[in-house]
Design a protein around this motif. Sequence first.
Motif, PDB file in Angstrom:
ATOM      1  N   ASN A  48      72.089  43.251  68.290  1.00 34.50           N
ATOM      2  CA  ASN A  48      71.729  42.030  67.563  1.00 34.50           C
ATOM      3  C   ASN A  48      73.095  41.346  67.129  1.00 34.50           C
ATOM      4  N   GLU A  49      73.501  40.289  67.943  1.00 31.52           N
ATOM      5  CA  GLU A  49      74.735  39.774  67.751  1.00 31.52           C
ATOM      6  C   GLU A  49      75.126  38.981  66.191  1.00 31.52           C
ATOM      7  N   GLU A  50      74.033  38.498  65.676  1.00 36.46           N
ATOM      8  CA  GLU A  50      74.071  38.120  64.296  1.00 36.46           C
ATOM      9  C   GLU A  50      74.480  39.259  63.416  1.00 36.46           C
ATOM     10  N   TYR A  51      74.042  40.544  63.762  1.00 39.16           N
ATOM     11  CA  TYR A  51      74.324  41.612  62.807  1.00 39.16           C
ATOM     12  C   TYR A  51      76.028  41.950  63.291  1.00 39.16           C
ATOM     13  N   ASN A  52      76.214  41.811  64.494  1.00 39.39           N
ATOM     14  CA  ASN A  52      77.734  42.157  64.743  1.00 39.39           C
ATOM     15  C   ASN A  52      78.705  41.022  64.361  1.00 39.39           C
ATOM     16  N   LYS A  53      78.082  40.042  63.948  1.00 33.81           N
ATOM     17  CA  LYS A  53      79.188  39.009  63.396  1.00 33.81           C
ATOM     18  C   LYS A  53      79.387  39.309  61.899  1.00 33.81           C
ATOM     19  N   LEU A  54      78.343  39.745  61.394  1.00 36.30           N
ATOM     20  CA  LEU A  54      78.811  40.338  60.001  1.00 36.30           C
ATOM     21  C   LEU A  54      79.856  41.185  59.952  1.00 36.30           C
ATOM     22  N   ALA A  55      79.447  42.309  60.754  1.00 33.98           N
ATOM     23  CA  ALA A  55      80.497  43.446  60.860  1.00 33.98           C
ATOM     24  C   ALA A  55      82.037  42.796  61.306  1.00 33.98           C
ATOM     25  N   ARG A  56      82.157  41.965  62.129  1.00 35.75           N
ATOM     26  CA  ARG A  56      83.369  41.250  62.265  1.00 35.75           C
ATOM     27  C   ARG A  56      83.938  40.852  61.023  1.00 35.75           C
ATOM     28  N   ARG A  57      83.098  39.792  60.461  1.00 36.23           N
ATOM     29  CA  ARG A  57      83.705  39.398  59.214  1.00 36.23           C
ATOM     30  C   ARG A  57      83.975  40.130  58.178  1.00 36.23           C
ATOM     31  N   PHE A  58      83.373  41.130  57.902  1.00 36.59           N
ATOM     32  CA  PHE A  58      83.382  42.166  56.868  1.00 36.59           C
ATOM     33  C   PHE A  58      84.692  42.891  57.448  1.00 36.59           C
ATOM     34  N   ASN A  59      84.946  43.223  58.432  1.00 30.13           N
ATOM     35  CA  ASN A  59      86.098  43.742  59.009  1.00 30.13           C
ATOM     36  C   ASN A  59      87.393  42.854  58.532  1.00 30.13           C
ATOM     37  N   ALA A  60      87.404  41.604  58.937  1.00 26.30           N
ATOM     38  CA  ALA A  60      88.517  40.852  58.622  1.00 26.30           C
ATOM     39  C   ALA A  60      88.681  40.678  57.127  1.00 26.30           C
ATOM     40  N   GLU A  61      87.576  40.432  56.409  1.00 25.35           N
ATOM     41  CA  GLU A  61      87.963  40.317  54.996  1.00 25.35           C
ATOM     42  C   GLU A  61      88.328  41.911  54.199  1.00 25.35           C
ATOM     43  N   LEU A  62      88.081  42.885  54.982  1.00 22.11           N
ATOM     44  CA  LEU A  62      88.618  44.266  54.501  1.00 22.11           C
ATOM     45  C   LEU A  62      90.013  44.291  54.903  1.00 22.11           C
TER      46      LEU A  62
END
Length: 271
Positions: free
Chosen positions: A221-235
Amino acid sequence: MSLKSLCYCLLLLVVHFSLSASSAAAGKVSAIIVFGDSTVDPGNNNFTPTVAKANFPPYGRDFDGGVATGRFSDGRLVTDFLSEAFGLPSSVPAYLDPATRSSSSPRSVIPLSQQLEYFVEYKERLKLVKGESVANKIIAEALYIFSIGTNDFILNYLVLPLRPAQYTAPEYVAYLIALADAAVRDAYDLGAWKIEFTGLAPFGCVPAARTLNHDEPGECNEEYNKLARRFNAELQQAVWKLNDELAGAQVVYTETYSVGSAIIANPSDYD
């Protein structure tokens, strides 16, 4: 895909970043103290009133003796391998296990605020067992690992309806980052100096996420993966800020997304 291969790949990343954070870190890690969700729970949920259990087969089939320990895994966790790499026990008992409440590695999947309360309790127990001077040394030389986000997204946001009604996806990411930032600051105030924060793997590719992918059943699910990448960037940004503002602390971010992606793309390379 071999789970053991994945564990060792992530372990190498964590060890690399943990050791490179300070030339004095190697050989001076007194304990592994982990705050996080079910991905790092060594069995605390066995001692909490929850229906989410991992105390039955096939959980633990590759653990010593083939015993299900409450870990949501077929064997040891990445944090277990990390503990062993630093010369500590190869698998650390759950903090909430009544038989091991004086263990030097408290870990739970209870909310971060409660985990920090257990950490305060642990410090007091450690002083009683080791004496204040030794206890303070253990606390100062421990490696503190924070691993959150996977359950927060998959269960609390993407499955249950309450959080989406409160937050947009970007707002929820910001909410989790704020919680993470506050938890690290609280741990620092309690004596944590060496802190590692693990980024999210591509959780849009875990079986549950693939099952929930109604547009492309069985696919990531690429929408889920986008959330993971966004979280990682902000983390990562939060980690940089923490290093700037917490005098003497060494806070490192461990990137696991690319490793997980590589394994998913070419699983035969990791057999």
